[in-house]
Design a protein around this motif. Structure first.
Motif, PDB file in Angstrom:
ATOM      1  N   CYS A  94       1.239  -1.358   0.342  1.00 36.88           N
ATOM      2  CA  CYS A  94       0.379  -0.306  -0.098  1.00 36.88           C
ATOM      3  C   CYS A  94       0.720   1.383  -0.407  1.00 36.88           C
ATOM      4  O   CYS A  94       1.773   1.643   1.145  1.00 36.88           O
ATOM      5  N   ILE A  95       0.239   2.483  -0.947  1.00 39.05           N
ATOM      6  CA  ILE A  95       1.372   3.408  -0.994  1.00 39.05           C
ATOM      7  C   ILE A  95       0.155   4.834  -0.770  1.00 39.05           C
ATOM      8  O   ILE A  95       0.801   5.692  -0.442  1.00 39.05           O
ATOM      9  N   CYS A 100      -2.700   5.571  -0.835  1.00 38.21           N
ATOM     10  CA  CYS A 100      -3.036   6.581  -1.836  1.00 38.21           C
ATOM     11  C   CYS A 100      -4.937   7.228  -1.480  1.00 38.21           C
ATOM     12  O   CYS A 100      -5.215   8.707  -2.080  1.00 38.21           O
ATOM     13  N   GLY A 101      -5.549   6.338  -1.034  1.00 39.50           N
ATOM     14  CA  GLY A 101      -6.901   6.689  -0.537  1.00 39.50           C
ATOM     15  C   GLY A 101      -7.313   5.997  -1.391  1.00 39.50           C
ATOM     16  O   GLY A 101      -9.147   5.987  -1.146  1.00 39.50           O
ATOM     17  N   CYS A 108      -8.947   3.356  -2.868  1.00 34.82           N
ATOM     18  CA  CYS A 108     -10.029   2.327  -1.903  1.00 34.82           C
ATOM     19  C   CYS A 108     -11.150   2.590  -1.364  1.00 34.82           C
ATOM     20  O   CYS A 108     -11.780   1.981  -1.219  1.00 34.82           O
ATOM     21  N   ILE A 138      -8.489  -0.480   2.825  1.00 32.94           N
ATOM     22  CA  ILE A 138      -7.654  -0.933   3.430  1.00 32.94           C
ATOM     23  C   ILE A 138      -6.863  -1.491   4.282  1.00 32.94           C
ATOM     24  O   ILE A 138      -6.496  -2.164   5.171  1.00 32.94           O
ATOM     25  N   CYS A 172      -7.038   0.350  -6.964  1.00 28.99           N
ATOM     26  CA  CYS A 172      -5.541   0.378  -5.916  1.00 28.99           C
ATOM     27  C   CYS A 172      -4.629   0.390  -7.045  1.00 28.99           C
ATOM     28  O   CYS A 172      -3.878  -1.083  -7.793  1.00 28.99           O
ATOM     29  N   PRO A 173      -4.227   1.125  -6.868  1.00 25.44           N
ATOM     30  CA  PRO A 173      -2.623   1.385  -7.792  1.00 25.44           C
ATOM     31  C   PRO A 173      -1.208   0.226  -7.913  1.00 25.44           C
ATOM     32  O   PRO A 173      -0.162   0.225  -8.493  1.00 25.44           O
ATOM     33  N   ILE A 193      -7.944  -6.452  -2.389  1.00 24.11           N
ATOM     34  CA  ILE A 193      -8.523  -6.376  -0.733  1.00 24.11           C
ATOM     35  C   ILE A 193      -8.890  -7.011  -0.479  1.00 24.11           C
ATOM     36  O   ILE A 193      -9.166  -7.484   0.301  1.00 24.11           O
TER      37      ILE A 193
HETATM   38  S1  SF4 Z   1      -6.055   1.433  -2.851  1.00 23.48           S
HETATM   39 FE1  SF4 Z   1      -4.689   0.331  -2.578  1.00 23.48          FE
HETATM   40  S2  SF4 Z   1      -2.883   2.048  -2.396  1.00 23.48           S
HETATM   41 FE2  SF4 Z   1      -4.184   3.032  -2.210  1.00 23.48          FE
HETATM   42  S3  SF4 Z   1      -5.072   3.256  -0.066  1.00 23.48           S
HETATM   43 FE3  SF4 Z   1      -6.199   1.131  -1.143  1.00 23.48          FE
HETATM   44  S4  SF4 Z   1      -5.031  -0.503  -0.894  1.00 23.48           S
HETATM   45 FE4  SF4 Z   1      -3.495   1.410  -0.318  1.00 23.48          FE
END
Ligand code: SF4
Lengths: 244, 457
Positions: free
Chosen positions: B306-307, B309-310, B312, B335, B365-366, B371
């Motif tokens: 996970c980076i 990014c929010g 999700c 996440i 999710c990038p 998830i």
């Molecule tokens: S979309 Fe992926 S990278 Fe971004 S917050 Fe959610 S789990 Fe993390």
């Protein structure tokens, strides 16, 4: 080719017309269909609640009922996905594997195996299509709005063969309706709000019917529509493809 | 679950009492999801970028030890003082130790979800240290004495009128003023003072580069730079999973991060830190806090890709309609629901169930974390470990028995379809949560099985 018809438990008990339409449609298309009468449930409600380890008996029974067919077809995206991803039988791993790789949700069976290119159906109504998540994101019945990939939609491909049908656009084409198995009661407030929002999108665009490949989502939305005393009805996609 | 234990369903039900607010929250975040979609669709190679980013992160996780050692050596060579914290408590003590050493009782902070995870602010407050969050959103929730409700948009649950009220009470803006421009300017003036007087600045880290010992902080407001550059001591805190192998990998992540987060092509500032300027001290705290445990769980380890990014959260139809605080964990949304049970399975047993498993999160999710599959897997673990809701367990066992025995199923079916009596949508009873806002399906005159017997035999 002989197809074993898998009718999920709640369809059997509450939505027999969806099952009947599925059977008639397949027969109309020249398929030999058998309904094994000892079938019950695929075990999904338990597995999604964290009890996959208790679904052994369901799985064994499923294998007994369906392993002898060329294909297994079900009018339910989420039950099909569950069997595809989670059916195991310790004593007969080969039989379970055969089922996992030969079970199809009705729509994909029509487009991918039978390669249907015309249907003798007529349904002169305004219809909104609900993309159930397990059908769409799980079985990949249609392209998902999140991905940067070319568009396709197996349900639309079939519905477009229906004479007189008018498909209404939606603001959110693939948002979840909030049914989610036991989520519908465990998270009642959010589940209902999601359902209300989904239904409102269809109503806003003038749908007379909401259809889809998953009766469970439709059952949830129907519960909300009827509580709101709406005239909008739900119909399983098989009932439209078999109409007229 | 005892009554004081927080759980998502109850908190979300409370949030849903104000339907207008739910609509507003849902639409605000949906709008951000749409901006993300537009932005992603402008990049034809988007899916390739996601695959590449995922592969790099998987590689890092498989070689984490080596990259950490490499990173530490390079950072030290650059003059950074490196600390290792096994858990939140150690992290907090290390930060406090640095402050004590410099006789500091006031600190400015920017862009760090990790310090939320470690509850640093509370800890430092107990030690008599005053922390000011310098990013506008964080500052707002800090003034409101609330935790962030979103990892990128911490005060997304607050309407601008409410923010105006908070500013009126705390920063002396006139009552009733809610113009974002005025509020932002007020915050800026107020913070400028802070930046000039604080000797220590703490920032988070978005990416740490093993090859060079650099770390990169991505911000829109530039406060991380303001804080760090004006301070005598810069403390950067990062989870050990933030590493990437080489500098050239950074571009992939920078292209994905903000497009996924808000739809912007890139953050306004991508600040690279390599070494302290003359006279400055630079500390880096590498935090484990459960990450190695997660790394050791084959089904869940790739949540560490996970980076933050929010995306999700923005796409999650449940998050949008329950608000971040319903997740009662520093990181909310999908996440958060796969990270939190790793830290405390009992306390967060409800979170993997706060999802319909629709799968939209995994698609946005990038770094391609699966998830929703992990949510499903956590359910299995939580039930097996005995943290599942007991009542639900019994009901399902009965259902399992009934449905796995055709005799019982069909007999029961004849007895007024009693077989479905444990199915929620079949119990016509005002106490049944299904029935609260939904009608029951109408029982037909015969089941499909009965019809089949009559018509096809
Ligand atoms: S979309 Fe992926 S990278 Fe971004 S917050 Fe959610 S789990 Fe993390």
């Amino acid at each position: 080719m002989t197809v074993g018809l898998f009718i999920p438990c709640y369809v059997d008990q509450f939505y027999p017309n969806a099952g009947i339409a599925t059977l008639q449609l397949l027969e109309k298309l020249g398929v030999n269909v058998v309904y094994p009468e000892n079938q019950t449930c695929c075990g999904q409600p338990m597995a999604n609640s964290g009890y996959e380890h208790l679904t052994g008996k369901c799985d064994e029974l499923f294998v007994d009922n369906f392993s002898s067919f060329d294909y297994i077809v079900a009018p339910s995206g989420s039950c099909t996905l569950h069997v595809k991803e989670h059916l195991h039988a310790h004593q007969y791993p080969e039989k379970a594997k055969h089922i996992r790789s030969h079970i199809y949700e009705l729509v994909e069976f029509l487009t991918d195996v039978l390669k249907v290119d015309k249907l003798p159906a007529r349904f002169p109504h305004k219809v909104g299509v609900h993309q159930s998540c397990h059908g769409q994101r799980g079985l990949k019945l249609s392209q998902m709005t999140e991905l940067v990939e070319p568009f396709f939609s197996k349900p639309l491909q079939l519905l477009n063969m229906v004479e007189g049908i008018e498909l209404v656009p939606l603001d959110r084409t693939d948002e979840c309706c909030g049914f989610g198995g036991t989520f519908c009661v465990a998270e009642e407030a959010v589940s209902v709000k999601m359902g209300k929002d989904r239904v409102a999108d269809h109503i806003r665009h003038g749908a007379e019917y909401i259809t889809g490949a998953d009766m469970s989502c439709l059952m949830h939305m129907e519960g909300i529509l009827r509580r709101e005393k709406s005239n909008v009805k739900v119909l399983h996609i098989a009932e439209i493809l078999n109409a007229g | 679950m005892n009554s004081e234990q927080k759980e998502h369903a109850g908190l979300a039900e409370t949030f849903n009492k104000d339907e207008d607010r739910v609509n507003w929250h849902d639409e605000t975040l949906w709008w951000i999801r749409q901006k993300r979609d537009k932005s992603a669709h402008n990049i034809p190679e988007w899916e390739t970028l996601r695959n590449t980013a995922s592969a790099i992160k998987n590689h890092v996780l498989s070689n984490l030890h080596n990259y950490l050692v490499e990173f530490e050596a390079n950072a030290k060579a650059n003059g950074i003082i490196v600390h290792w914290a096994a858990n939140a408590q150690e992290h907090n003590q290390i930060v406090h130790g640095i402050l004590k050493e410099h006789g500091i009782t006031q600190m400015v902070k920017s862009k760090s979800m990790l310090t939320e995870e470690c509850h640093l602010n509370e800890y430092l407050a107990q030690q008599g240290v005053d922390v000011i969050d310098s990013d506008l959103g964080e500052r707002i929730v800090q003034l409101a004495k609330e935790p962030p409700s979103h990892i990128v948009l911490p005060c997304i649950h607050k309407k601008k009128e409410e923010i105006g009220e908070i500013f009126h009470e705390n920063l002396g803006t006139p009552a009733g003023v809610s113009d974002p421009q005025v509020l932002t300017e007020t915050a800026r003036q107020h913070l400028r003072e802070t930046f000039l007087t604080r000797k220590v600045a703490l920032t988070g880290v978005n990416f740490a580069i093993a090859e060079t010992g650099d770390f990169v902080v991505c911000t829109n407001e530039g406060n991380a730079d303001m804080g760090a550059h004006l301070s005598d001591v810069h403390i950067a805190c990062m989870g050990i999973e933030k590493l990437i192998p080489k500098r050239r990998h950074l571009a992939i992540f920078l292209r994905l991060l903000t497009r996924s987060a808000t739809g912007q092509p890139i953050t306004t500032y991508s600040s690279h830190f390599r070494k302290p300027r003359p006279g400055q001290q630079m500390h880096l705290v590498l935090v484990d806090n459960g990450r190695s445990t997660q790394l050791g769980r084959p089904d869940f380890r790739n949540s560490l890709k996970c980076i933050r990014c929010g995306a999700c959260m923005n796409t999650c139809p449940v998050y949008r309609r329950s608000g971040g605080h319903s997740y009662h964990s520093a990181i909310a949304g999908p996440i958060g629901s796969i990270l939190a049970p790793n830290l405390d399975m009992r306390q967060y047993a409800d979170l993997p169930f706060a999802s319909t498993l629709c799968g939209s999160c995994s698609n946005v999710c990038p770094v391609k974390i699966d998830i929703h599959d992990q949510l499903y897997k956590w359910r299995q673990v939580i039930v097996k470990e005995g943290y599942g809701n007991k009542a639900k367990g019994v009901g399902l066992k009965v259902m399992n028995w009934t449905l796995s025995s055709p005799g019982a199923y069909h007999t029961a079916g004849k007895l007024g379809r009693a077989v479905m009596r444990i199915a929620p949508f079949a119990v016509n009873n005002p106490l049944n949560p299904w029935y609260k806002h939904r009608e029951m399906p109408q029982a037909p005159k015969e089941s499909f099985g009965e019809w089949y017997k009559k018509n096809r035999k």
